[in-house]
Scaffold this motif. Structure first.
Motif, PDB file in Angstrom:
ATOM      1  N   LYS A   1      50.686 -38.374  26.059  1.00 26.38           N
ATOM      2  CA  LYS A   1      49.989 -37.175  25.582  1.00 26.38           C
ATOM      3  C   LYS A   1      50.909 -35.967  25.731  1.00 26.38           C
TER       4      LYS A   1
ATOM      5  N   ILE B   1      49.097 -38.924  33.520  1.00 30.40           N
ATOM      6  CA  ILE B   1      48.575 -39.018  32.159  1.00 30.40           C
ATOM      7  C   ILE B   1      49.762 -39.257  31.234  1.00 30.40           C
TER       8      ILE B   1
ATOM      9  N   HIS C   1      45.988 -27.542  27.395  1.00 28.99           N
ATOM     10  CA  HIS C   1      45.392 -28.272  26.273  1.00 28.99           C
ATOM     11  C   HIS C   1      46.324 -29.405  25.862  1.00 28.99           C
TER      12      HIS C   1
ATOM     13  N   ASP D   1      45.003 -34.714  22.604  1.00 37.09           N
ATOM     14  CA  ASP D   1      43.754 -35.357  22.171  1.00 37.09           C
ATOM     15  C   ASP D   1      42.536 -34.487  22.472  1.00 37.09           C
ATOM     16  N   ASP D   2      42.764 -33.178  22.558  1.00 39.33           N
ATOM     17  CA  ASP D   2      41.712 -32.193  22.850  1.00 39.33           C
ATOM     18  C   ASP D   2      41.238 -32.222  24.301  1.00 39.33           C
ATOM     19  N   GLU D   3      41.885 -33.019  25.144  1.00 42.07           N
ATOM     20  CA  GLU D   3      41.562 -32.992  26.568  1.00 42.07           C
ATOM     21  C   GLU D   3      42.140 -31.715  27.178  1.00 42.07           C
ATOM     22  N   THR D   4      41.430 -31.147  28.135  1.00 39.71           N
ATOM     23  CA  THR D   4      41.917 -29.953  28.816  1.00 39.71           C
ATOM     24  C   THR D   4      41.955 -30.179  30.324  1.00 39.71           C
ATOM     25  N   LEU D   5      42.931 -29.544  30.953  1.00 42.83           N
ATOM     26  CA  LEU D   5      43.067 -29.600  32.405  1.00 42.83           C
ATOM     27  C   LEU D   5      43.175 -28.182  32.931  1.00 42.83           C
TER      28      LEU D   5
END
Length: 422
Positions: free
Chosen positions: A230, A227, A260, A263-267
């Motif tokens: 980010k 990714i 977190h 872009d507000d994506e979480t893993l």
């Protein structure tokens, strides 16, 4: 030490400190007119030298390296070739440098032992840097690193998802080693989800774009997803409600986390490894000796810490000189040694300052970096791209472990080097 002894104090027990100590003991003190007046005092927070580049592979398995190739070597063994009292070893942590009084205060590793003040005639600062993750290098004694690997390996056996942050060499090599170990023989869908996150637009951004793309393709074949562009906003440990401490201490090393992104994506990850950078070990130094990033500010040619008074030098990853790399240290140590010799002779009025033959450190202007990715890799040598098999042949087989002994045992510096004189 004897009252009239002139102490050459070296702080730091890794590549820079141990290399400079050997050079001084072999080529500086023996050439001084009053050589019997000098002693080396060597301070290290670890009792053992550690081949730090091995970390990305060593953390995955206890059998990653042959047992006969030790990752850790006692410093007593490194210096046992010198007759006592040429060098005194202190297993201790440096807590303060008073550069005006020329005194360093240390805390010995033995609990209950009082602080020690060491007065120096000359000083070498080689305290290195600390990585965000305890998996990636020494934090105090070497047993802390071994404990971190043990904890990580135990959790690794059951982990189904791993997140690594940082698109530099450490992050890429760690992702590659985990991908090779966990997914290398999967032949299809990965056994374990491994994600590498970087805030840059590509991996290894100082390399040409084609090399970065090659690195990403090699990771993909090992089941590693990348990714890009980010940043990590926060990392929360699920079971302990801890924010931003996961993966950064032994206590939080194996926490299951939610990462977190910007872009507000979480893993979600069973294991989280921060590999986004290092911090210079300079907390014991006065701010006026440091640059804006906290590294020891040195004259780029002489490597002298000019604001710290006479006969004070810094080298290795802790100083402002670049590149910060082991191959650079091998060039820096002789420069520091030879310039220290001139400073010592000047202090004895054996040479005048204007006549001293000071050496010039000339860092490489081209990129030299090899990055191992599983059983392949990418890299450049003196600005030229190198093929994957070369990366594996030179570095990938053992992460420089076989080339390390000449550094810690001093054979690298059997001869003094002929250096440019200014």
């Amino acid at each position: 030490m004897e009252p009239n002894t002139k102490t050459i104090l070296i702080l730091g027990g890794s590549y820079a400190g141990i290399s400079t100590a050997h050079y001084i003991l072999k080529h500086v003190i023996p050439t001084l007119p009053n050589k019997d007046d000098y002693r080396v005092a060597f301070v290290s927070s670890s009792s053992h030298f550690f081949c730090r580049p091995t970390s990305p592979r060593a953390l995955v398995s206890e059998t990653a390296f042959p047992k006969e190739k030790s990752l850790f070597v006692p410093l007593t063994e490194a210096f046992d070739q010198y007759t006592s009292p040429s060098i005194t070893l202190y297993h201790a942590t440096v807590i303060k440098l008073d550069h005006l009084a020329r005194i360093v205060t240390i805390i010995p590793a033995n609990e209950g032992t009082a602080d020690i003040n060491l007065k120096y005639h000359a000083l070498i600062i080689a305290t290195g840097v600390t990585a965000e993750s305890p998996l990636m290098g020494l934090r105090g004694d070497h047993r802390n690193t071994i404990e971190a690997w043990t904890l990580f390996r135990k959790k690794l056996s059951s982990a189904k998802s791993i997140v690594i942050t940082g698109g530099g060499p450490t992050g890429v090599e760690t992702a590659g080693e985990l991908g090779q170990y966990l997914n290398g023989t999967a032949g299809g869908k990965p056994n374990v989800s491994i994600t590498l996150v970087t805030r840059s637009r590509r991996l290894l951004p100082y390399f040409p774009l084609s090399v970065s793309q090659k690195a990403e393709a090699q990771l993909s074949k090992l089941g590693v997803s990348v990714i890009k562009d980010k940043s990590v906003e926060k990392v929360i440990s699920i079971n302990f409600d801890a924010v931003d401490t996961a993966g950064k201490s032994l206590e939080r090393l194996t926490d299951t986390v939610v990462v977190h992104l910007s872009d507000d994506e979480t893993l979600q990850a069973d294991l989280y490894i921060p590999a986004t950078g290092v911090s210079p070990n300079t907390g014991f130094l006065h701010r006026q000796l440091l640059d804006n990033e906290g590294y020891v500010n040195v004259n780029s040619s002489s490597l002298r810490v000019e604001s710290a008074g006479p006969r004070v030098y810094a080298l290795g990853h802790v100083c402002s000189s670049t590149p910060r790399a082991i191959h650079a240290i091998m060039k820096q140590a002789p420069v520091v040694g030879e310039n220290l010799k001139q400073g010592l002779l000047s202090a004895e009025d054996k040479v005048k300052d204007g006549e001293a033959a000071y050496r010039v450190y000339e860092p490489e202007s081209t990129i030299t970096q090899l990055v191992v990715i599983g059983k392949k890799g990418v890299g450049m040598a003196l600005g030229w791209r190198v093929p994957s098999f070369f990366v594996w042949l030179i570095k990938g087989r053992d992460y420089w472990l076989g080339m390390t002994p000449p550094m810690w045992n001093g054979r690298q510096f059997t001869k003094s080097l002929q250096l440019a004189i200014r």
